[in-house]
Write a protein that holds these residues in place. Structure first.
Motif, PDB file in Angstrom:
ATOM      1  N   ASP A   1       0.877  -1.173   0.000  1.00 57.44           N
ATOM      2  CA  ASP A   1       0.000   0.000   0.000  1.00 57.44           C
ATOM      3  C   ASP A   1       0.910   1.217   0.000  1.00 57.44           C
ATOM      4  O   ASP A   1       1.538   1.537   1.008  1.00 57.44           O
ATOM      5  N   ILE A   2       1.034   1.874  -1.145  1.00 57.23           N
ATOM      6  CA  ILE A   2       1.933   3.027  -1.238  1.00 57.23           C
ATOM      7  C   ILE A   2       1.277   4.218  -0.541  1.00 57.23           C
ATOM      8  O   ILE A   2       0.307   4.799  -1.034  1.00 57.23           O
ATOM      9  N   ALA A   3       1.839   4.573   0.617  1.00 54.45           N
ATOM     10  CA  ALA A   3       1.260   5.646   1.432  1.00 54.45           C
ATOM     11  C   ALA A   3       1.680   7.016   0.934  1.00 54.45           C
ATOM     12  O   ALA A   3       0.949   7.997   1.103  1.00 54.45           O
ATOM     13  N   GLY A   4       2.865   7.104   0.331  1.00 51.07           N
ATOM     14  CA  GLY A   4       3.343   8.397  -0.143  1.00 51.07           C
ATOM     15  C   GLY A   4       4.619   8.247  -0.949  1.00 51.07           C
ATOM     16  O   GLY A   4       5.271   7.195  -0.923  1.00 51.07           O
ATOM     17  N   ILE A   5       4.948   9.308  -1.674  1.00 54.37           N
ATOM     18  CA  ILE A   5       6.146   9.330  -2.517  1.00 54.37           C
ATOM     19  C   ILE A   5       6.851  10.669  -2.326  1.00 54.37           C
ATOM     20  O   ILE A   5       6.229  11.726  -2.354  1.00 54.37           O
ATOM     21  N   THR A   6       8.154  10.632  -2.134  1.00 52.84           N
ATOM     22  CA  THR A   6       8.964  11.848  -2.126  1.00 52.84           C
ATOM     23  C   THR A   6      10.339  11.485  -2.658  1.00 52.84           C
ATOM     24  O   THR A   6      10.556  10.367  -3.121  1.00 52.84           O
ATOM     25  N   GLY A   7      11.274  12.433  -2.620  1.00 55.88           N
ATOM     26  CA  GLY A   7      12.584  12.111  -3.162  1.00 55.88           C
ATOM     27  C   GLY A   7      13.521  13.285  -3.211  1.00 55.88           C
ATOM     28  O   GLY A   7      13.255  14.369  -2.689  1.00 55.88           O
ATOM     29  N   LYS A   8      14.637  13.059  -3.866  1.00 64.31           N
ATOM     30  CA  LYS A   8      15.731  14.008  -3.938  1.00 64.31           C
ATOM     31  C   LYS A   8      15.393  15.182  -4.842  1.00 64.31           C
ATOM     32  O   LYS A   8      14.573  15.060  -5.753  1.00 64.31           O
TER      33      LYS A   8
END
Length: 408
Positions: free
Chosen positions: A74-81
């Motif tokens: 269950d992908i709760a969120g996405i962030t990154g560089k």
């Protein structure tokens, strides 16, 4: 029940990957790294963090990989560089997840576009020109007046940024930027800026709330290699008010206001002048300093936003925190570096970290890559923190053997 996962595209801001991984785990999330080069971060392999190889510059490839992962997690969120933050914003929108506005991020990452938007909004900025060739650079510098700053319009970490005090330095650095020296690839354009003189202040923002204002010191010109960050800066109430007002004006001008933003100002004879707006969290040691100074964990609060939660930005205390960078003093082979355990044992020291291992080649670039480590300390007062920091740094030493001369 499927595990809730936090997707980190190329990790997080510089030096913050472990902090994001650990914060995600404390929140009960399973961190998954999507990286174009999964072998580049030893920490991930050492800790057994799930890392997937994917072309992070390709939105379709990222969508495909995240879609595949959704079958298991269950992908709760996405962030990154920051280098892929525009793509991260688009990825969040595709999966209907909270995230930054990719259009705002994109226009902000181009420093010339950022300058244009700030100028149109009446935000005080240095005089600037965009140059497409050496003649443009020379004429722009003459119009602005020496000294000037030359830098690529896109990039970070002070890579390719130099103070030029005469026409010879302008010609030399112009050739370097157009030729691809000192930067990863040739720059098709050069931003020529007035050198705004005065102390540098950094502003840490979450959403539209200013969390803290720090100050930075650099090594000797013509480069801008950080030597020390201190939080909070020693400012009057009026100075704080003016920097805060200018910061919020930057957010409005650039369409920002979701998640973290880091802004740099010079305090000139006319007051605060914006040097750069970063539509992201500042890299290490900024998050550690905010936590030590105020008890606010910006990384944890950022992740809460990413997964659709609410931030808790209440300050728990008010201390003085500072970080001193260890900067290489010459090029060569690093024979040894030590004293970290003794420095870490000093009361008030929060972290001692080396970025390099013995036998590593040291080639100074005139930017953040010249730093070989840092020491972070905190205490109730600025004077005490400075004394702790200096004592700890004095316990650290290293040896660099210069490379053999070309004719040897």
């Amino acid at each position: 029940m499927r595990r809730r996962a936090l997707i980190l595209v190329e990790g997080g801001p510089w030096g913050c990957v472990p902090l994001y991984v650990q914060a995600a785990q404390r929140l009960g999330l399973h961190p998954i790294i999507l990286s174009a080069d999964p072998t580049c971060d030893d920490y991930l392999a050492a800790e057994g963090i799930q890392t997937m190889h994917v072309d992070t510059s390709n939105l379709d490839a990222l969508i495909s990989e995240c879609s595949r992962l959704r079958a298991t997690y269950d992908i709760a969120g996405i962030t990154g560089k920051s280098v892929v933050y525009v793509t991260v914003g688009k990825l969040c929108r595709h999966f209907d997840l909270p995230g930054p506005n990719p259009a705002s991020i994109e226009q902000c990452l181009d420093k010339f576009t950022q300058r244009e938007l700030l100028a149109a909004a009446g935000v005080a900025s240095p005089n600037y020109r965009l140059a497409a060739n050496a003649r443009d650079v020379e004429s722009s510098a003459a119009e602005i007046g020496l000294p000037v700053i030359l830098k690529p319009p896109v990039g970070g970490g002070s890579i390719g940024v130099r103070l030029c005090r005469n026409v010879d330095e302008i010609a030399e650095h112009t050739a370097n930027l157009f030729g691809g020296k000192q930067i990863r690839r040739p720059s098709p354009r050069i931003l020529v800026e007035e050198f705004a003189q005065g102390p540098l202040y950094t502003v840490e923002i979450m959403g539209s709330e200013v969390i803290g204002i720090g100050t930075c010191d650099f090594g000797p010109p013509p480069h801008f290699v950080y030597r020390q960050f201190t939080l909070p800066a020693l400012l009057t109430d009026e100075e704080c008010k003016r920097i805060t007002h200018a910061s919020l004006s930057c957010l409005r001008a650039l369409g920002l206001g979701w998640g973290p933003t880091g802004i740099e100002f010079r305090w000139t004879k006319d007051g605060p002048v914006v040097i750069e707006v970063n539509p992201r969290l500042h890299g290490t040691p900024a998050p550690q300093l905010v936590l030590l100074a105020y008890g606010v964990d910006l990384i944890t609060e950022h992740i809460k936003l990413v997964i659709g939660g609410e931030c808790d930005l209440r300050k728990r205390h008010s201390h003085a925190a500072a970080a001193r960078f260890l900067v290489a003093d010459r090029d060569g082979a690093l024979d040894w570096i030590g004293g970290d355990s003794q420095a870490a044992a000093v009361s008030g020291v929060a972290e001692v970290k080396f970025y390099v291992e013995p036998k590593a080649p040291i080639v100074r670039k005139g930017d953040y890559r010249d730093c070989i480590g840092h020491v972070i300390a905190a205490s109730p007062t600025h004077a005490q923190t400075e004394a702790i920091l200096q004592h700890a740094v004095d316990l650290i030493d290293w040896s660099i053997t210069p490379f053999p001369a070309a004719d040897e």
